[in-house]
Design a protein around this motif. Structure first.
Motif, mmCIF file in Angstrom:
data_model
loop_
_atom_site.group_PDB
_atom_site.id
_atom_site.type_symbol
_atom_site.label_atom_id
_atom_site.label_comp_id
_atom_site.label_asym_id
_atom_site.label_seq_id
_atom_site.Cartn_x
_atom_site.Cartn_y
_atom_site.Cartn_z
ATOM 1 N N THR A 39 -2.863 -0.717 7.140
ATOM 2 C CA THR A 39 -1.563 -0.384 7.244
ATOM 3 C C THR A 39 -0.671 -1.339 8.520
ATOM 4 O O THR A 39 0.227 -1.747 8.154
ATOM 5 C CB THR A 39 -1.295 1.091 7.770
ATOM 6 N N THR A 87 -1.193 4.892 2.518
ATOM 7 C CA THR A 87 -0.673 3.791 3.087
ATOM 8 C C THR A 87 0.401 2.850 1.987
ATOM 9 O O THR A 87 1.277 2.361 2.525
ATOM 10 C CB THR A 87 -2.278 2.640 2.953
ATOM 11 N N ALA A 132 3.445 4.528 2.721
ATOM 12 C CA ALA A 132 4.207 3.922 3.871
ATOM 13 C C ALA A 132 4.927 2.271 3.617
ATOM 14 O O ALA A 132 5.711 2.285 4.248
ATOM 15 C CB ALA A 132 2.902 3.748 4.907
ATOM 16 N N ASP A 152 2.707 6.359 7.720
ATOM 17 C CA ASP A 152 1.498 6.315 7.220
ATOM 18 C C ASP A 152 1.003 7.310 8.375
ATOM 19 O O ASP A 152 -0.003 8.478 7.770
ATOM 20 C CB ASP A 152 0.551 4.911 7.441
#
Length: 488
Positions: free
Chosen positions: A180, A222, A225, A391
């Protein structure tokens, strides 16, 4: 030999007047975690050693104090209040040792990020380029490690799952948390490499492979995100974000191809089952959209309602959540801080974070329209920060050792790059009071950390097995927070 005497040296990766040695040491520690560590506990040991080393320059020098002095006053005040409230909360907990660890490691991570920011502000463009390049090499070597393990498994007829693909990590999610923070920086490397060169192709393939790892490990949080971060950066930077977002999308599409051919078709042709079929994600989401997080979030809200002012103590969700036997943290950084540190501390941290994001986003006004290089850096840093923020609402990105280091690296790069924009301006030196307070805080945090981990650091460093008590709590699964045996 000064850099002014040889202007061409400024474009080199390493020939800079102020080499970012500490930043490169930071990257080296992350590379050790990627390449040689096996499991959560070994990764934590590397992180602890690194932070102990970094505490020395913070105590002895003024670089970190200068970076902290360069923060917006409201951010500085809120961070001071956050750690003060955390210390008060820790002093009233069930296990002072565990609470003291959480307080000290977050403070040391912040100071390490400040030290990185100060160093990168001095070394400028070449220093940041060197750090990003070395970070990319570490990610590339880790990917080669994964590919070699996967190839060996295929040729040996061994069927592996998505968690085994996250080589060295106790759980695929812990790798996802690190991705991430770092994937936008890998994409940035691809954009900055000259077109039609080997390195541009290398960084592109690396980014595609990391996307494929996200797909095969079903990293919903992720991927969500990155989608939210892309939208946010598009709103903030508009046309200046287009190039980065196009490269993110292009590498993601290439990642889909790698995923389909490498993790679905290839193992099927080898006579084994596919890894991480898309239908698994659909079925898992339909059966339980939150994957058990609802129970964790409910408990966190109950703890906030019962202990709104100071929380139950840093890291103490692990103690309270043991009865759920699901996780040692609530998989939501807002609920984690609110339940453990209290609502006032959460508000202070939010204000500090928002202040930093505003400073970063506002720096676009100081970049010339034609300065594509810095425009791309700003877009990538904003994407990484936004992705970490989102995330963290669904995961333990704020908890795991490698992702904690990755977050500190992103913050350090962002702070260093931000201050480098003012390279032509005279930066005020930190006051003696700021230097003294910073040094004292670093010393206190280091001593507190050493005291909190002393009982079991050597045992974990040697790789000794769990004690009977730890095995009784972690019978079939481990719930990492400090160590892999997450409950206490």
């Amino acid at each position: 030999m000064s850099s002014s005497a040889h202007p061409a040296s400024r474009s080199s990766l390493f020939f800079v007047s102020d080499r970012p040695w500490l930043s490169l040491l930071f990257i080296a520690a992350m590379a050790v975690v990627f390449l040689w560590c096996s499991g959560h506990d070994e990764q934590r040991c590397v992180q602890l050693v690194l932070l102990a080393i970094f505490a020395g320059p913070v105590i002895a020098g003024r670089s970190a104090a200068k970076a902290i002095a360069g923060m917006r006053p409201v951010a500085r005040l809120c961070l001071a209040a956050f750690f003060t409230l955390g210390a008060i909360s820790a002093s009233m907990t069930f296990s002072l040792r565990h609470a003291a660890y959480e307080w000290s490691i977050l403070l040391l991570l912040l100071l390490a990020a400040a030290l990185l920011a100060a160093e990168l502000a001095r070394s400028g463009k070449a220093g940041l380029q060197a750090v990003l390049y070395c970070m990319g090499v570490a990610c590339l070597l880790y990917s080669l490690r994964v590919v070699l393990m996967y190839a060996a498994a295929l040729t040996s007829g061994i069927h592996i799952d998505m968690h085994m693909l996250a080589v060295g990590f106790s759980n695929a999610r812990f790798l996802n948390h690190t991705q991430t923070a770092l994937l936008p920086l890998v994409v940035l490397l691809c954009m900055h490499a000259p077109k039609r060169t080997v390195m541009r192709r290398v960084w592109f393939v690396l980014a595609a492979f990391w996307w494929a790892l996200l797909f095969v490990s079903e990293a919903r949080a992720t991927i969500l995100a990155f989608g939210a971060a892309g939208l946010a950066v598009l709103v903030l930077r508009r046309s200046h974000a287009r190039t980065l977002l196009q490269m993110m999308a292009l590498t993601a599409l290439a990642g889909v191809v790698v995923y389909v051919f490498g993790f679905i078709l290839l193992p099927m042709l080898a006579g084994q089952g596919a890894i991480g079929m898309p239908s698994n994600v659909v079925a898992r989401t339909a059966a339980d959209p939150s994957s058990g997080r609802t129970l964790l979030w409910t408990l966190a809200l109950q703890l906030i309602a019962t202990h709104p002012w100071l929380g139950v103590g840093p890291q103490h969700f692990a103690h309270e959540g043991a009865k759920l036997y699901i996780g040692a943290h609530p998989h939501d950084w807002l609920l984690q801080i609110g339940a453990e540190w209290g609502l006032p501390a959460l508000l202070c941290l939010l204000v500090a974070a928002i202040s930093g994001i505003r400073a970063l986003a506002g720096s676009g006004k100081r970049i010339e329209e034609g300065d594509v290089h810095n425009q791309q850096i700003l877009a990538a840093l904003l994407t990484a920060c936004a992705a970490i923020f989102v995330d963290g609402l669904f995961s333990g990105v704020l908890v795991m050792p490698q992702s904690q280091l990755a977050i500190a690296l992103v913050i350090g790069c962002a702070g260093g790059w931000l201050h480098s924009l003012d390279a032509g301006m005279v930066q005020p030196a930190p006051s003696p009071a700021t230097r003294s307070v910073t040094a004292v805080l670093a010393a206190v945090a280091l001593c507190t950390l050493a005291w909190s981990i002393a009982p079991d650091f050597l045992r974990h460093a040697k790789g000794e097995v769990l004690t009977p008590t730890e095995r009784a709590i972690n019978d079939k699964a481990h719930w990492p927070r400090l160590w892999e045996a997450g409950y206490f």
